[in-house]
Each structure stands twice: as structure tokens, then as C-alpha cells.
Design a protein around this motif. Structure first.
Motif, mmCIF file in Angstrom:
data_model
loop_
_atom_site.group_PDB
_atom_site.id
_atom_site.type_symbol
_atom_site.label_atom_id
_atom_site.label_comp_id
_atom_site.label_asym_id
_atom_site.label_seq_id
_atom_site.Cartn_x
_atom_site.Cartn_y
_atom_site.Cartn_z
ATOM 1 N N ARG A 272 0.699 -1.254 0.312
ATOM 2 C CA ARG A 272 -0.608 0.126 -0.405
ATOM 3 C C ARG A 272 1.047 0.896 0.195
ATOM 4 O O ARG A 272 2.040 1.201 0.925
ATOM 5 C CB ARG A 272 -0.563 -0.116 1.567
ATOM 6 C CG ARG A 272 -0.082 0.191 2.560
ATOM 7 C CD ARG A 272 -1.304 0.802 3.551
ATOM 8 N NE ARG A 272 -0.811 0.685 4.656
ATOM 9 C CZ ARG A 272 -1.293 0.804 6.073
ATOM 10 N NH1 ARG A 272 -2.831 0.390 6.040
ATOM 11 N NH2 ARG A 272 -0.522 1.459 6.874
ATOM 12 N N THR A 273 0.179 2.525 -0.468
ATOM 13 C CA THR A 273 0.763 3.528 -0.479
ATOM 14 C C THR A 273 1.152 4.015 0.979
ATOM 15 O O THR A 273 -0.089 3.633 1.890
ATOM 16 C CB THR A 273 -0.015 4.408 -1.033
ATOM 17 O OG1 THR A 273 -1.384 4.691 -0.571
ATOM 18 C CG2 THR A 273 0.371 3.985 -2.127
ATOM 19 N N GLY A 274 1.484 5.389 1.220
ATOM 20 C CA GLY A 274 1.399 5.824 2.406
ATOM 21 C C GLY A 274 -0.140 6.307 2.391
ATOM 22 O O GLY A 274 -0.312 6.459 1.401
ATOM 23 N N ALA A 275 -0.065 7.057 3.938
ATOM 24 C CA ALA A 275 -1.333 7.992 3.840
ATOM 25 C C ALA A 275 -1.353 9.178 3.218
ATOM 26 O O ALA A 275 -0.442 9.693 3.410
ATOM 27 C CB ALA A 275 -1.642 7.432 5.253
ATOM 28 N N SER A 276 -2.260 9.508 3.036
ATOM 29 C CA SER A 276 -2.467 10.276 1.954
ATOM 30 C C SER A 276 -4.325 11.177 2.473
ATOM 31 O O SER A 276 -5.399 10.571 2.488
ATOM 32 C CB SER A 276 -3.009 10.922 0.586
ATOM 33 O OG SER A 276 -1.622 10.074 -0.164
ATOM 34 N N TYR A 277 -3.835 12.898 2.842
ATOM 35 C CA TYR A 277 -5.215 12.763 3.135
ATOM 36 C C TYR A 277 -6.540 12.440 2.198
ATOM 37 O O TYR A 277 -6.047 12.954 0.812
ATOM 38 C CB TYR A 277 -5.601 14.252 2.957
ATOM 39 C CG TYR A 277 -4.415 15.227 4.535
ATOM 40 C CD1 TYR A 277 -5.628 15.176 5.522
ATOM 41 C CD2 TYR A 277 -3.991 15.113 4.353
ATOM 42 C CE1 TYR A 277 -4.610 15.399 6.827
ATOM 43 C CE2 TYR A 277 -2.507 16.394 5.255
ATOM 44 C CZ TYR A 277 -3.541 16.103 7.014
ATOM 45 O OH TYR A 277 -2.317 16.499 8.081
ATOM 46 N N LEU A 278 -7.178 12.150 2.372
ATOM 47 C CA LEU A 278 -8.501 11.975 1.672
ATOM 48 C C LEU A 278 -9.352 13.286 1.056
ATOM 49 O O LEU A 278 -9.795 14.471 1.691
ATOM 50 C CB LEU A 278 -10.569 11.746 2.544
ATOM 51 C CG LEU A 278 -11.346 10.938 1.236
ATOM 52 C CD1 LEU A 278 -10.537 10.082 0.823
ATOM 53 C CD2 LEU A 278 -12.427 10.407 2.417
#
Length: 127
Positions: A102-108
Motif C-alpha cells: 500500500r501507499t503511504g497515507a494521504s488526506y482523503l
């Protein structure tokens, strides 16, 4: 609701989740007792989305799956210090590849929020 490449590659697996409700036709799941499962499936047998709720009935996680049963995206509401620099919960998104990386977290982003908002129980945009 199998695990990491088994169902998508044609190998059936035992169910480790149970359906505890539905939101707008999408199954709300939790791990069966004794399985130690606290997440949502990495693959879907037939559904294109599954939801997990916090104990207060608000969204914890929404996972979106492709026609090939593989996990494509995960929208979640929880602390993500690497993204925010603090421990306050935030609406975020991760994207997955077919190796379950998975990618790193991003703001929705707003457009994704609008697309899925009817499933994001208890969550509102940040205006």
C-alpha cells in the motif's frame, strides 16, 4: 472474504469474518470470535466494498475492491502521525497494488469523499 491472493487466484478459503449489518447495501464486517481478526479482508469474494465501524457506530474503515477481487483502496478514520504530525484521527486513504503493498497515507480528497460519503457514517468534510 479470503486472504492475500488465495481467493483471487482460485483457491477457496474459510470465512474469518461475519456480516453484522449493511450500510447502503454494503456489508459491515467484523472478525469472527477467536480469529484475532481486527482488519477487513485483503480480498473480496463477491462484494466491491466492505465497511468496519468503530464501537460508537461511526466509520473506522471502508475497503474498495476491483472486479478481480483484489483490494484497490482503503479509506479510514484513525490517527496517522506520519501524515498529521499528531495523534488526532483523520480521514485518509491508502491505495493498494496486486502484491498487497500500500501507499503511504494521504488526506482523503474532496472528490473521493463525495463519491463515498454515504458509506462514511459519522464523518463529514473538513470545511
Amino acid at each position: 472474504m479470503g486472504g492475500r491472493g488465495t481467493f483471487a487466484s482460485g483457491k477457496p478459503v474459510a470465512y474469518t469474518y461475519e456480516t453484522v449489518g449493511k450500510i447502503e447495501g454494503v456489508k459491515v464486517l467484523c472478525g469472527k470470535k477467536g480469529t484475532g481478526i481486527h482488519d477487513l479482508p485483503a480480498e473480496a469474494h463477491s462484494s466491491h466494498m466492505y465497511i468496519k465501524l468503530h464501537k460508537d457506530g461511526t466509520l473506522n474503515m471502508l475497503r474498495v475492491y476491483g472486479d478481480d477481487h483484489y483490494l484497490k483502496a482503503e479509506i479510514a478514520y484513525h490517527p496517522e502521525p506520519d501524515l498529521t504530525g499528531n495523534h488526532n484521527p483523520v480521514l485518509l486513504i491508502h491505495y493498494y497494488d496486486k502484491d498487497f503493498k500500500r501507499t503511504g497515507a494521504s488526506y482523503l480528497d474532496r472528490s473521493t469523499f463525495e463519491k463515498y460519503k454515504k458509506y462514511l457514517i459519522g464523518r463529514k468534510w473538513y470545511d
